[in-house]
Motif scaffolding. Sequence first.
Motif, PDB file in Angstrom:
ATOM      1  N   LEU A  27       0.835  -1.210   0.000  1.00 44.96           N
ATOM      2  CA  LEU A  27       0.000   0.000   0.000  1.00 44.96           C
ATOM      3  C   LEU A  27       0.865   1.254   0.000  1.00 44.96           C
ATOM      4  CD1 LEU A  27      -2.664  -0.944   2.745  1.00 44.96           C
ATOM      5  CD2 LEU A  27      -2.693  -1.500   0.308  1.00 44.96           C
ATOM      6  N   THR A  28       0.375   2.254  -0.743  1.00 45.97           N
ATOM      7  CA  THR A  28       1.009   3.569  -0.716  1.00 45.97           C
ATOM      8  C   THR A  28      -0.079   4.601  -0.415  1.00 45.97           C
ATOM      9  OG1 THR A  28       0.626   4.073  -3.043  1.00 45.97           O
ATOM     10  CG2 THR A  28       2.626   2.829  -2.516  1.00 45.97           C
ATOM     11  N   TYR A  29       0.320   5.852  -0.457  1.00 42.13           N
ATOM     12  CA  TYR A  29      -0.625   6.947  -0.214  1.00 42.13           C
ATOM     13  C   TYR A  29      -1.908   6.772  -1.032  1.00 42.13           C
ATOM     14  CZ  TYR A  29      -2.528  11.676  -0.288  1.00 42.13           C
ATOM     15  OH  TYR A  29      -3.367  12.756  -0.188  1.00 42.13           O
ATOM     16  N   ASP A  30      -1.756   6.366  -2.298  1.00 40.65           N
ATOM     17  CA  ASP A  30      -2.910   6.265  -3.180  1.00 40.65           C
ATOM     18  C   ASP A  30      -3.934   5.238  -2.711  1.00 40.65           C
ATOM     19  OD1 ASP A  30      -1.901   8.197  -4.815  1.00 40.65           O
ATOM     20  OD2 ASP A  30      -0.832   6.771  -6.112  1.00 40.65           O
ATOM     21  N   ASP A  31      -3.511   4.338  -1.850  1.00 33.98           N
ATOM     22  CA  ASP A  31      -4.428   3.293  -1.380  1.00 33.98           C
ATOM     23  C   ASP A  31      -5.172   3.671  -0.112  1.00 33.98           C
ATOM     24  OD1 ASP A  31      -3.656   1.230  -3.349  1.00 33.98           O
ATOM     25  OD2 ASP A  31      -1.702   1.408  -2.371  1.00 33.98           O
ATOM     26  N   LEU A  32      -4.895   4.846   0.434  1.00 35.48           N
ATOM     27  CA  LEU A  32      -5.571   5.222   1.687  1.00 35.48           C
ATOM     28  C   LEU A  32      -7.069   5.354   1.404  1.00 35.48           C
ATOM     29  CD1 LEU A  32      -3.010   7.795   3.135  1.00 35.48           C
ATOM     30  CD2 LEU A  32      -3.357   5.404   3.792  1.00 35.48           C
ATOM     31  N   PRO A  33      -7.888   4.796   2.303  1.00 32.97           N
ATOM     32  CA  PRO A  33      -9.306   4.620   1.972  1.00 32.97           C
ATOM     33  C   PRO A  33     -10.175   5.867   2.102  1.00 32.97           C
ATOM     34  CG  PRO A  33      -8.821   3.645   4.109  1.00 32.97           C
ATOM     35  CD  PRO A  33      -7.513   4.113   3.549  1.00 32.97           C
ATOM     36  N   THR A  34      -9.756   6.893   2.822  1.00 32.88           N
ATOM     37  CA  THR A  34     -10.655   8.036   3.027  1.00 32.88           C
ATOM     38  C   THR A  34      -9.911   9.340   2.747  1.00 32.88           C
ATOM     39  OG1 THR A  34     -10.103   8.558   5.318  1.00 32.88           O
ATOM     40  CG2 THR A  34     -11.657   6.754   4.964  1.00 32.88           C
ATOM     41  N   ALA A  35     -10.639  10.417   2.925  1.00 37.33           N
ATOM     42  CA  ALA A  35     -10.047  11.742   2.700  1.00 37.33           C
ATOM     43  C   ALA A  35      -9.093  12.122   3.825  1.00 37.33           C
ATOM     44  CB  ALA A  35     -11.144  12.785   2.572  1.00 37.33           C
ATOM     45  N   VAL A  36      -9.203  11.437   4.960  1.00 38.42           N
ATOM     46  CA  VAL A  36      -8.308  11.748   6.079  1.00 38.42           C
ATOM     47  C   VAL A  36      -7.024  10.945   5.901  1.00 38.42           C
ATOM     48  CG1 VAL A  36      -8.042  11.765   8.581  1.00 38.42           C
ATOM     49  CG2 VAL A  36     -10.291  12.138   7.561  1.00 38.42           C
ATOM     50  N   LYS A  37      -5.963  11.646   5.616  1.00 41.02           N
ATOM     51  CA  LYS A  37      -4.708  10.956   5.281  1.00 41.02           C
ATOM     52  C   LYS A  37      -3.571  11.377   6.201  1.00 41.02           C
ATOM     53  CE  LYS A  37      -6.405  10.921   0.546  1.00 41.02           C
ATOM     54  NZ  LYS A  37      -6.777   9.517   0.347  1.00 41.02           N
ATOM     55  N   ASN A  38      -3.885  12.226   7.149  1.00 43.24           N
ATOM     56  CA  ASN A  38      -2.880  12.697   8.101  1.00 43.24           C
ATOM     57  C   ASN A  38      -3.333  12.389   9.519  1.00 43.24           C
ATOM     58  OD1 ASN A  38      -1.476  13.759   5.992  1.00 43.24           O
ATOM     59  ND2 ASN A  38      -1.635  15.895   6.644  1.00 43.24           N
ATOM     60  N   TYR A  39      -2.390  12.427  10.416  1.00 42.45           N
ATOM     61  CA  TYR A  39      -2.731  12.326  11.831  1.00 42.45           C
ATOM     62  C   TYR A  39      -1.780  13.216  12.603  1.00 42.45           C
ATOM     63  CZ  TYR A  39       1.402   9.388  12.224  1.00 42.45           C
ATOM     64  OH  TYR A  39       2.693   8.934  12.190  1.00 42.45           O
ATOM     65  N   GLY A  40      -1.986  13.324  13.893  1.00 41.38           N
ATOM     66  CA  GLY A  40      -1.103  14.129  14.729  1.00 41.38           C
ATOM     67  C   GLY A  40      -1.772  14.353  16.071  1.00 41.38           C
ATOM     68  N   LEU A  41      -0.955  14.574  17.104  1.00 38.31           N
ATOM     69  CA  LEU A  41      -1.512  14.740  18.450  1.00 38.31           C
ATOM     70  C   LEU A  41      -2.348  16.003  18.544  1.00 38.31           C
ATOM     71  CD1 LEU A  41       1.531  13.794  20.703  1.00 38.31           C
ATOM     72  CD2 LEU A  41      -0.612  12.527  20.479  1.00 38.31           C
ATOM     73  N   GLU A  42      -1.781  17.104  18.044  1.00 41.71           N
ATOM     74  CA  GLU A  42      -2.488  18.373  18.159  1.00 41.71           C
ATOM     75  C   GLU A  42      -2.731  18.958  16.768  1.00 41.71           C
ATOM     76  OE1 GLU A  42      -0.570  21.269  20.745  1.00 41.71           O
ATOM     77  OE2 GLU A  42      -1.642  22.878  19.730  1.00 41.71           O
ATOM     78  N   ILE A  43      -1.698  18.885  15.925  1.00 43.56           N
ATOM     79  CA  ILE A  43      -1.811  19.359  14.551  1.00 43.56           C
ATOM     80  C   ILE A  43      -1.745  18.129  13.653  1.00 43.56           C
ATOM     81  CG2 ILE A  43      -0.726  20.777  12.766  1.00 43.56           C
ATOM     82  CD1 ILE A  43       0.550  22.444  15.040  1.00 43.56           C
ATOM     83  N   GLN A  44      -2.723  17.960  12.791  1.00 41.55           N
ATOM     84  CA  GLN A  44      -2.755  16.743  11.964  1.00 41.55           C
ATOM     85  C   GLN A  44      -1.891  16.962  10.713  1.00 41.55           C
ATOM     86  OE1 GLN A  44      -5.890  17.797  13.492  1.00 41.55           O
ATOM     87  NE2 GLN A  44      -5.106  16.397  15.046  1.00 41.55           N
ATOM     88  N   ASP A  45      -0.587  17.004  10.930  1.00 41.62           N
ATOM     89  CA  ASP A  45       0.313  17.312   9.822  1.00 41.62           C
ATOM     90  C   ASP A  45       1.152  16.117   9.380  1.00 41.62           C
ATOM     91  OD1 ASP A  45       2.024  17.016  11.955  1.00 41.62           O
ATOM     92  OD2 ASP A  45       3.035  18.935  11.723  1.00 41.62           O
ATOM     93  N   THR A  46       0.937  14.950   9.988  1.00 38.55           N
ATOM     94  CA  THR A  46       1.800  13.806   9.704  1.00 38.55           C
ATOM     95  C   THR A  46       1.106  12.850   8.744  1.00 38.55           C
ATOM     96  OG1 THR A  46       2.518  14.025  11.997  1.00 38.55           O
ATOM     97  CG2 THR A  46       3.264  12.078  10.788  1.00 38.55           C
ATOM     98  N   PRO A  47       1.664  12.660   7.541  1.00 34.18           N
ATOM     99  CA  PRO A  47       1.018  11.759   6.584  1.00 34.18           C
ATOM    100  C   PRO A  47       1.104  10.308   7.060  1.00 34.18           C
ATOM    101  CG  PRO A  47       2.713  13.124   5.525  1.00 34.18           C
ATOM    102  CD  PRO A  47       2.879  13.267   6.995  1.00 34.18           C
ATOM    103  N   VAL A  48       0.029   9.579   6.870  1.00 33.27           N
ATOM    104  CA  VAL A  48       0.061   8.145   7.191  1.00 33.27           C
ATOM    105  C   VAL A  48       1.098   7.461   6.302  1.00 33.27           C
ATOM    106  CG1 VAL A  48      -1.289   6.019   7.140  1.00 33.27           C
ATOM    107  CG2 VAL A  48      -2.338   8.146   7.938  1.00 33.27           C
ATOM    108  N   LEU A  49       1.093   7.841   5.029  1.00 31.57           N
ATOM    109  CA  LEU A  49       2.137   7.425   4.092  1.00 31.57           C
ATOM    110  C   LEU A  49       2.476   8.659   3.264  1.00 31.57           C
ATOM    111  CD1 LEU A  49       0.636   3.976   3.071  1.00 31.57           C
ATOM    112  CD2 LEU A  49       2.766   4.315   4.328  1.00 31.57           C
ATOM    113  N   ALA A  50       3.746   8.788   2.910  1.00 34.58           N
ATOM    114  CA  ALA A  50       4.205  10.035   2.286  1.00 34.58           C
ATOM    115  C   ALA A  50       3.393  10.358   1.034  1.00 34.58           C
ATOM    116  CB  ALA A  50       5.682   9.911   1.935  1.00 34.58           C
ATOM    117  N   HIS A  51       3.079  11.633   0.883  1.00 33.43           N
ATOM    118  CA  HIS A  51       2.299  12.090  -0.257  1.00 33.43           C
ATOM    119  C   HIS A  51       3.124  13.111  -1.033  1.00 33.43           C
ATOM    120  CE1 HIS A  51      -1.251  14.602  -1.949  1.00 33.43           C
ATOM    121  NE2 HIS A  51      -0.892  13.657  -2.796  1.00 33.43           N
ATOM    122  N   GLY A  52       3.730  12.674  -2.094  1.00 28.88           N
ATOM    123  CA  GLY A  52       4.429  13.602  -2.969  1.00 28.88           C
ATOM    124  C   GLY A  52       5.760  14.107  -2.456  1.00 28.88           C
ATOM    125  N   LYS A  53       5.987  13.928  -1.164  1.00 32.22           N
ATOM    126  CA  LYS A  53       7.158  14.555  -0.570  1.00 32.22           C
ATOM    127  C   LYS A  53       7.518  13.799   0.706  1.00 32.22           C
ATOM    128  CE  LYS A  53       8.425  19.326   0.656  1.00 32.22           C
ATOM    129  NZ  LYS A  53       7.906  20.664   0.956  1.00 32.22           N
TER     130      LYS A  53
END
Lengths: 794, 190, 296
Positions: A81-107
């Motif tokens: 699986l890569t970024y393209d396989d993530l099932p929903t529009a939510v592709k980031n996470y984070g404790l306070e700021i959701q800035d961490t990609p589950v899998l790298a997206h473009g960068k």
Amino acid sequence: MPANGAPTKITQGSQTKGGIGESTLRPDGTLKVTGEFAYSSDMWHEDMLWGQILRSTVAHAEIVSIDTSEALALPGVYAVLTYDDLPTAVKNYGLEIQDTPVLAHGKVRHHGEPVAIVAADHPETARRAAAKIKVDYRELPVITDEASATAPDAILVHENRDDHHSGHVPHPNIVHRQPIVRGDVAAARRRADVIVEGEYTFGMQDQAFLGPESGLAVPEEDGGVHLYIATQWLHSDLRQIAPVLGLPEDKVRMTLSGVGGAFGGREDLSMQIHACLLALRTGKPVKIVYNRFESFFGHVHRHPAKLHYEHGATRDGKLTHMKCRIVLDGGAYASASPAVVGNASSLSVGPYVIDDVDIEAIALYTNNPPCGAMRGFGAVQACFAYEAQMDKLAAELGMDPVEFRRLNAMEQGTLLPTGQRVDSPAPVAELLRRVKAMPMPPERQWESSEGADVRQLPGGLSNTTHGEGVVRGVGYAVGIKNVGFSEGFDDYSTAKVRMEVVAGEPVVTVHTAMAEVGQGGVTVHAQIARTELGVAQVTINPADTRVGSAGSTSASRQTYVTGGAVKNACELVREKVLEIGRRRFGSYHPAWATAELLLEGGKVVTDGGEVLADLVDVLEGETVEVEEEWRHRPTEPFDLRTGQGNGHVQYSFAAHRAVVEVDTELGLVKVIELACAQDVGKALNPLSVLGQIQGGTTQGLGVAVMEEIVVDPKTAKVKNPSFTDYLIPTILDTPTIPVDVLELADEHAPYGLRGIGEAPTLSSTPAVLAAIRAATGLELNRTPVRPEHLTGTA
Amino acid sequence: MRVNFTVNGRPQEADDVWEGESLLYVLRERMGLPGSKNACEQGECGSCTVRLDGVPVCSCLVAAGQVQGREVVTVEGLADYARQRSCGTGGCGTSLEESRQWQAKGTDSRTGEGTELAPIQQAFIDAGAVQCGFCTPGLLVAADEMLERNPDPTDADIREALSGNLCRCTGYEKIMDAVRLAAARQGGAV
Amino acid sequence: MDFLRPASWEEALAAKAEHPTAVPIAGGTDVMVEINFDHRRPEYLMDLNRVGDLCEWEVGEESVRLGASVPYTRIMENLRAELPGLALASHTVASPQIRNRGGVGGNLGTASPAGDAHPALLAAGAEVEVESVRGTRRIPIDEFYKGVKRNALAADELIRAVHVKKADGPQQFSKVGTRNAMVIAVCAFGLALHPETRTVRTGIGSAAPTPIRAEAAEEFLNAALEEGGFWDNGKIVTPSVAQQFADLCSAACNPIDDVRGTASYRRHAVGVMARRTLTWTWESYRGARRNIEGAA
């Protein structure tokens, strides 16, 4: 299921022994010494697959392409699986700021960032498959420090920020900035007879918990998933996992498996979402276990910091003012950086009275490894710097460093730079007095009739000195740490407590979602239940998400907050039990209505000791159960401009005296003793208290003389991701750690207790540094101090 | 490949072992003996310590194929191993420590309550040497072997013998206490 | 990957001849880490644990024949008198668990400049006995190290033993690491006095691409000791001689900056260790002389 899924039963003697204040033994001790305790990496399931993560080999790059075809073609591979396989529009996470990609997206923004994930039938198959994924990177310049982050043409680590800090930061590569201003520094500065300045550097420390990041995700028939996981906070994980999977939270079930240490490093997610994604995709259970190399990339570290301090004092030794600027390197993703900034700034003054201050703390976005929570959380870096400053000032003034500190020590009633009044005991001067009064270890313990025992000398078994060049030094330090989550965070915990009669005995069951990471919370919960409910047999249920959040096992908060929740729930159960008792037996004895009633030894007794009824008779088949949230006193955010606000709820204080012997020619250090005095408010379990203090002290020792993640400033790549080159103290590096425990109750806290886990990590480091300075006469403005720094060969 | 060897006194056979697998992996993932821990897999932490033909080694550094026909003792077999040792040295049935353990009731599968323990295991619990517990199995195997060789160790001896076992939680003080306690009990019981 | 289990030395040689890429594994200290962390996937892994005589040693008249797989623990415990430098070096190897399994064959096979045995073998004067189906040869230790992690072995050869001269005088070994146990050398130094030949030999680890001797320093010290009649009069080596020896040892280094230490520190530390080990060995030599004289 091989989880520690069954309840833990704790049985004590016939009276309600084993309550608070006793050193009762761990309920999981037997399982842990027999090897049967199931840690997250021990999970096993029929038909399970192994997950593997492909991580970036460069720190900052655009991803031109990813080709997974060869990996998918490998026999035994079930999913890639890569970024393209993530099932929903939510592709980031984070404790306070959701800035961490589950899998790298473009960068990719840091060395070791997850790019793709694989599930296969054997870990070696998964590794081979990951190696066959072709990723084409176009490298970008790396941002590695404040200058490169805030340069006019700096690349933005995160473009288009819209988080709630983005509006007030001076540059988009600054995660958060917290100034604190109070009084009139310019005027106070004019009163100063001596002024000392210092520029300090704190290296990047790793939590280095021994149990690697790991877990098992099992797909469930209802389309959900059950994750067995080692974490510090189940519900925080859940909140971040479920949206990425596109599942409602009740379809993501989480059970805490055995946790092999945490120290902040499990506050962020690691492999949780990856395992769940692979399990849901393949329909099979998926286990992921990091190895030690990957672990160094798989969790956040302690923020490295540059700290600039100026202090002034009058000739008679009174501090006049303090100015400081603290720059924390948050790395590529925010993690807990904003809260670390809050702590670093608000505690930057240390446990001292200084009315006039000008403080600024910032955290950067860079391409260095992400940094976040680690034991001491922002207060550690500051303590290292302000304690060095205290020694410099004392030296300038010709005063004893301990007496100088005592003269300026804060106490109950002191106003902090944030304008908050300290409203519980703050025995800073007393702790210093005690630690100084402890007997000194004898000199030259390494001498014996058969010559020098190298094991007791700097260099140890490596046989570098038989006494040559060895000089002893003694140093002191004291620190202040906030307890619990600050700055207006709704810091609560939930406890479910049940009392019933089983096989003719009253039994209490405690259920919380508290992550037991080794600290001994499970021991303490049982003690609280015994004390409050007078029942010998207490069962602690496994932590999971079937009960409300317990908050994080961090910030020295669990005994306070989840302990408080358990106490509160027990009190509510007791009220209900007494209500039943009054209903059933009230007419038989007037004391039911008039006396203060307690539960003790399985009975209802008056405060005078008269037995009114057996709990077995009172309950008579009834079950009393309470699930209730409990909160400590609320806090407020700090004003973004002035830093004013009642941001903290409680403080924890420890003082250390370090005695070191330094081989001054080779620059090798042997810490001979690290004595500690700490106020714990109330020791609920004295043995566990000592364990926390000694363990925390040793982590502080580690970052004083050996522990540092080294990042190449040219490439932002980690140079030592292994236990071969990231060294933590062995038993031969660790001295005796005598502890003097003070118990001054905080009237606002359950039983008067004080969170204890972090304070000893603060003052240990600067005490060791002070002792090395005393032995060598060197200034030493960075930690860890390496042999190079002691020998002029850096 | 197939590997046959003895684990905790019982003959075992592992099939379809990949040639690069370590003894640690085979114990944990193929034999259902996850007590030996996988903290570093590079010989730097000691959490995977087992006895191979009696000698403490890092099982992560032993290739599975190397244990063909050999004897391995893991933390799961430590209590039995210690009991047989005390029988062998004439201590069987006479040790207070042992008789106390034999009085224990049946094992409670949930808490391990009633489990017979080696003296060093009991000492680790009693002295508060266990926190997260991840280093504990390796330390127990190493400490037990040291006490077998050196029943009356000095502090420096203990530190040297355990210098290959990292612990991140305790600061080692309670581990020192536990080993001293086990040595004292062992001395008192004989 | 194939796993080869030769039951005898002859079988091992035959297997190595047939599969020259086969990686021998004994203690596993280096090989297993490389496999565990996916740094290496050899076609063949060849277990040498079944070759019993690799774990044996013989003490002869002149020298010790030390099997390649004799664990460091055995060397520490049993060969302290014959091979004091190597016994001291063995004691600094990694952890007790690793000392229980690793032997000098692994250090020599890997030929890392950081291997702990090298400085002691260089200082004592050793020969490496290697063998293939083509025959046996002994490689003097000074000719064994050929580059960073490269040695003088041919593809079909295996290390069988090392022959180390029995100590005829005091020997010392020191190693700098940033931890008091379980640490890879930042740099290391071995020194052996050879009163019979009135020479000293040195060995330096982790301060050059290969383990090296400080030959100029040895020559200087040999000459200085001879000139001053030190071997006979047993006087204290003058501080200036010791310092010059130390400086020459530092100068022999050709170190790099890496995550374990700076080049500058390594040079400095080698000098300090050289001076100290010279002091210790010379003191011990003087003590032994006094005892002999006292007895006579």
